[in-house]
Design a protein around this motif. Structure first.
Motif, short mmCIF file in Angstrom:
data_model
loop_
_atom_site.label_atom_id
_atom_site.label_comp_id
_atom_site.label_asym_id
_atom_site.label_seq_id
_atom_site.Cartn_x
_atom_site.Cartn_y
_atom_site.Cartn_z
N VAL A 220 -15.14 -3.56 44.94
CA VAL A 220 -14.17 -4.71 45.18
C VAL A 220 -14.91 -5.69 45.97
O VAL A 220 -15.00 -6.84 45.76
N GLU A 221 -15.56 -5.10 47.33
CA GLU A 221 -16.20 -6.24 48.12
C GLU A 221 -17.27 -7.12 47.58
O GLU A 221 -17.26 -8.18 47.53
N ALA A 222 -17.95 -6.40 46.55
CA ALA A 222 -19.39 -7.20 46.10
C ALA A 222 -18.70 -8.38 44.96
O ALA A 222 -19.33 -9.26 44.89
N VAL A 223 -17.45 -7.73 44.17
CA VAL A 223 -17.09 -8.74 43.44
C VAL A 223 -16.63 -9.85 43.99
O VAL A 223 -16.79 -11.00 43.81
N VAL A 224 -15.52 -9.48 45.07
CA VAL A 224 -14.87 -10.66 45.86
C VAL A 224 -15.95 -11.50 46.41
O VAL A 224 -15.69 -12.97 46.40
N GLU A 225 -17.16 -11.04 46.74
CA GLU A 225 -17.92 -11.87 47.35
C GLU A 225 -18.50 -12.91 46.49
O GLU A 225 -19.37 -13.71 46.98
N THR A 226 -18.48 -12.84 45.19
CA THR A 226 -19.00 -13.86 44.34
C THR A 226 -18.24 -14.87 44.31
O THR A 226 -18.68 -16.03 43.83
N GLY A 227 -17.15 -14.98 44.87
CA GLY A 227 -16.25 -16.16 44.98
C GLY A 227 -15.23 -16.40 43.71
O GLY A 227 -14.70 -17.38 43.77
N ALA A 228 -15.15 -15.54 43.10
CA ALA A 228 -14.38 -15.41 42.07
C ALA A 228 -12.81 -15.27 42.23
O ALA A 228 -12.57 -14.71 43.64
N ASP A 229 -11.98 -15.88 41.56
CA ASP A 229 -10.47 -15.49 41.60
C ASP A 229 -10.42 -14.23 40.95
O ASP A 229 -10.08 -13.95 40.08
N VAL A 230 -10.30 -13.10 41.96
CA VAL A 230 -10.12 -11.87 41.44
C VAL A 230 -8.74 -11.32 41.43
O VAL A 230 -8.07 -11.48 42.53
N TRP A 231 -8.38 -10.73 40.42
CA TRP A 231 -7.20 -9.98 40.20
C TRP A 231 -7.43 -8.66 40.21
O TRP A 231 -8.50 -8.26 39.51
N PHE A 232 -6.63 -7.69 40.68
CA PHE A 232 -7.10 -6.26 40.74
C PHE A 232 -6.16 -5.50 39.80
O PHE A 232 -5.01 -5.56 39.98
N ARG B 66 -6.06 -11.70 44.58
CA ARG B 66 -4.83 -12.31 44.49
C ARG B 66 -3.89 -11.82 43.73
O ARG B 66 -2.53 -12.35 43.83
N ALA B 67 -3.91 -10.89 42.80
CA ALA B 67 -2.77 -10.40 42.18
C ALA B 67 -3.11 -8.88 41.84
O ALA B 67 -4.13 -8.50 41.99
N LEU B 68 -2.09 -8.12 41.38
CA LEU B 68 -2.03 -6.69 41.24
C LEU B 68 -1.55 -6.46 39.72
O LEU B 68 -0.60 -7.09 39.43
N VAL B 69 -2.54 -6.00 38.92
CA VAL B 69 -2.22 -5.93 37.46
C VAL B 69 -2.28 -4.39 37.21
O VAL B 69 -3.18 -3.56 36.98
N GLU C 185 -19.98 -6.38 36.64
CA GLU C 185 -18.90 -7.22 36.75
C GLU C 185 -19.37 -8.21 37.62
O GLU C 185 -18.63 -9.21 37.84
N LEU C 186 -20.42 -8.23 38.56
CA LEU C 186 -21.12 -9.54 39.25
C LEU C 186 -21.16 -10.58 38.51
O LEU C 186 -20.88 -11.67 38.93
N ALA C 187 -22.08 -10.32 37.38
CA ALA C 187 -22.37 -11.35 36.43
C ALA C 187 -21.29 -11.85 35.78
O ALA C 187 -20.93 -13.25 35.82
N THR C 188 -20.20 -11.16 35.61
CA THR C 188 -18.92 -11.69 34.65
C THR C 188 -18.02 -12.32 35.62
O THR C 188 -17.55 -13.36 35.48
N ALA C 189 -18.05 -11.84 36.88
CA ALA C 189 -17.32 -12.49 37.77
C ALA C 189 -17.79 -14.04 38.07
O ALA C 189 -17.10 -14.90 38.41
N ARG C 190 -19.17 -14.07 38.43
CA ARG C 190 -19.84 -15.18 38.66
C ARG C 190 -19.48 -16.29 37.62
O ARG C 190 -19.13 -17.41 37.92
N ALA C 191 -19.75 -15.93 36.58
CA ALA C 191 -19.25 -16.92 35.29
C ALA C 191 -17.86 -17.20 35.26
O ALA C 191 -17.66 -18.34 34.91
N ALA C 192 -17.01 -16.32 35.52
CA ALA C 192 -15.34 -16.64 35.75
C ALA C 192 -15.46 -17.69 36.82
O ALA C 192 -14.53 -18.75 36.57
N ARG C 193 -16.03 -17.71 37.83
CA ARG C 193 -15.81 -18.51 38.82
C ARG C 193 -16.29 -19.85 38.55
O ARG C 193 -15.58 -20.86 38.64
N GLU C 194 -17.46 -20.03 37.78
CA GLU C 194 -18.07 -21.23 37.26
C GLU C 194 -17.14 -21.81 36.45
O GLU C 194 -16.91 -23.12 36.28
N ALA C 195 -16.29 -20.99 35.48
CA ALA C 195 -15.44 -21.68 34.55
C ALA C 195 -14.20 -21.93 35.04
O ALA C 195 -13.29 -22.67 34.28
#
Length: 370
Positions: A122-134, A158-161, A98-108
């Protein structure tokens, strides 16, 4: 069914090499877990066929010399009307998961929806700087469920899904045949100690992942969804809607968005293709919430089809995992880039300068009127 190639899963030309590389790099039982559907996989096939049956009516002489696919989702700017769908246990495909995927989403410049069954915290994924919905699976144990929501809020999601279409996991015969079990190095990082043990317990002719899901999760009642709406200030997204009546009920519970979805053909086999239900759901909610779509999306033209049918955006699933398995963050970045570029090009050819124009495109289905 194990080891067979399903015609509905063939990749579009822009991603075909990534899919081949992903297949070669992935253990057969993991590939079946990613690519497979429930039952005879009829809904899996139908999702793709339904997209192919939607024809766009392009406009000409509109003056559109370029196309801007940037927009807004739940009040935030996005580079394209795309989200990375919530997908479990991504470390099965790459150590960074998920860290790799989140970083790519952030850049995109698109949101990343983090699964309850993430293999990173969650902490590690949020730290990538991505716009994270949970994405929240409704745990049977109330305290554990409330801790997940509180953690998502505290850490800046930023959102609950809320996924509402998994009372039990659909019978995925590839996984049953393989006796699919999580390897020791892949854990459900968001669940408490011991709560994912069942997913690691092998048994012949049993999907350990399905047994694990059955033991821990259920779907919320309408009153529970209303309570969650009162409890959180985060935007609330309800995922797994096919019937327009259920869309209206979600709106009445305070949903800010619904996701029209059949879980990528992985729940009820024989369920209607998600894209076929999209116009009816859009009509049912009457602009009271955003409508998103997943299940079967493969190309930028698919995204344009969904926009023309009334969606505010789409969630992209399996192709993202192809990219992850093939080349980690770079592979995911390429998938998102290809789909975004295809969308921009399709918009331009269809005479659409922006997403508002895309939403006004007319569509046809073979054998039907406008």
């Amino acid at each position: 069914m194990t080891g067979t190639e399903h015609p509905a899963l063939a990749a579009p030309p822009g991603l075909a090499d990534l899919r081949r590389a992903a297949h070669a790099a992935t253990a057969p039982e993991v590939w079946d877990f990613v690519e497979g559907g429930s039952g005879w996989e009829t809904t899996l096939s139908a999702n793709r066929a339904a997209f192919d049956g939607v024809s766009l009516v392009p406009r000409v002489m509109t003056g559109a010399g370029s196309a801007d696919c940037g927009g807004r989702l739940l009040g935030s700017d996005v580079a394209a009307p795309l989200l990375v769908a919530p997908m479990a246990y991504q470390r099965l495909l790459h150590p960074d998961g998920e860290l790799a995927t989140a970083r790519a989403a952030r850049e995109a410049g698109v949101p990343f929806v983090l699964s309850t069954l993430s293999s990173h915290s969650v902490e590690a994924v949020v730290e990538t700087g991505a716009d994270v919905w949970f994405q929240l699976y409704w745990l049977r144990e109330r305290q554990a469920r409330e801790e997940l929501v509180a953690g998502a809020e505290r850490l800046g999601c930023r959102a609950l899904v809320v996924t509402v279409d998994v009372p039990v996991m659909g019978r995925r015969w590839r996984d049953v045949t393989n006796g699919f079990t999580l390897p020791p190095h892949v854990r459900a990082a968001l669940l408490g100690p011991g709560l994912d043990d069942l997913a690691h317990r092998p048994a012949s002719g049993v999907s350990a992942v399905a047994a694990h899901t059955r033991s821990l999760f259920r779907v919320p009642s309408l009153s529970e969804l209303e309570q969650l709406r009162r409890r959180t200030e985060l935007p609330l997204v309800v995922k797994g809607i096919l019937d327009p009546q259920d869309a209206r009920r979600a709106v009445e519970c305070g949903a800010d968005a619904v996701v029209v979805s059949n879980h990528g053909g992985r729940q009820l086999d024989g369920a209607v293709p998600a894209v076929a239900q999209l116009p009816a759901v859009v009509e049912a909610v009457g602009g009271q919430c955003d409508v998103l779509l997943d299940s079967g999306v493969r190309t930028g033209t698919d995204v344009l089809r969904a926009l023309a049918l009334g969606a505010a955006g789409v969630l992209l699933g399996r192709p993202v995992l192809w990219g992850l398995a093939a080349d980690g963050e770079k592979g995911v970045a390429r998938v998102l880039s290809v789909v975004r570029d295809e969308l921009r090009e399709s918009m331009l050819i269809a005479g659409c300068a922006d997403l508002a124009a895309a939403a006004r495109l007319r569509t046809r289905r073979w054998g039907q009127g406008d």
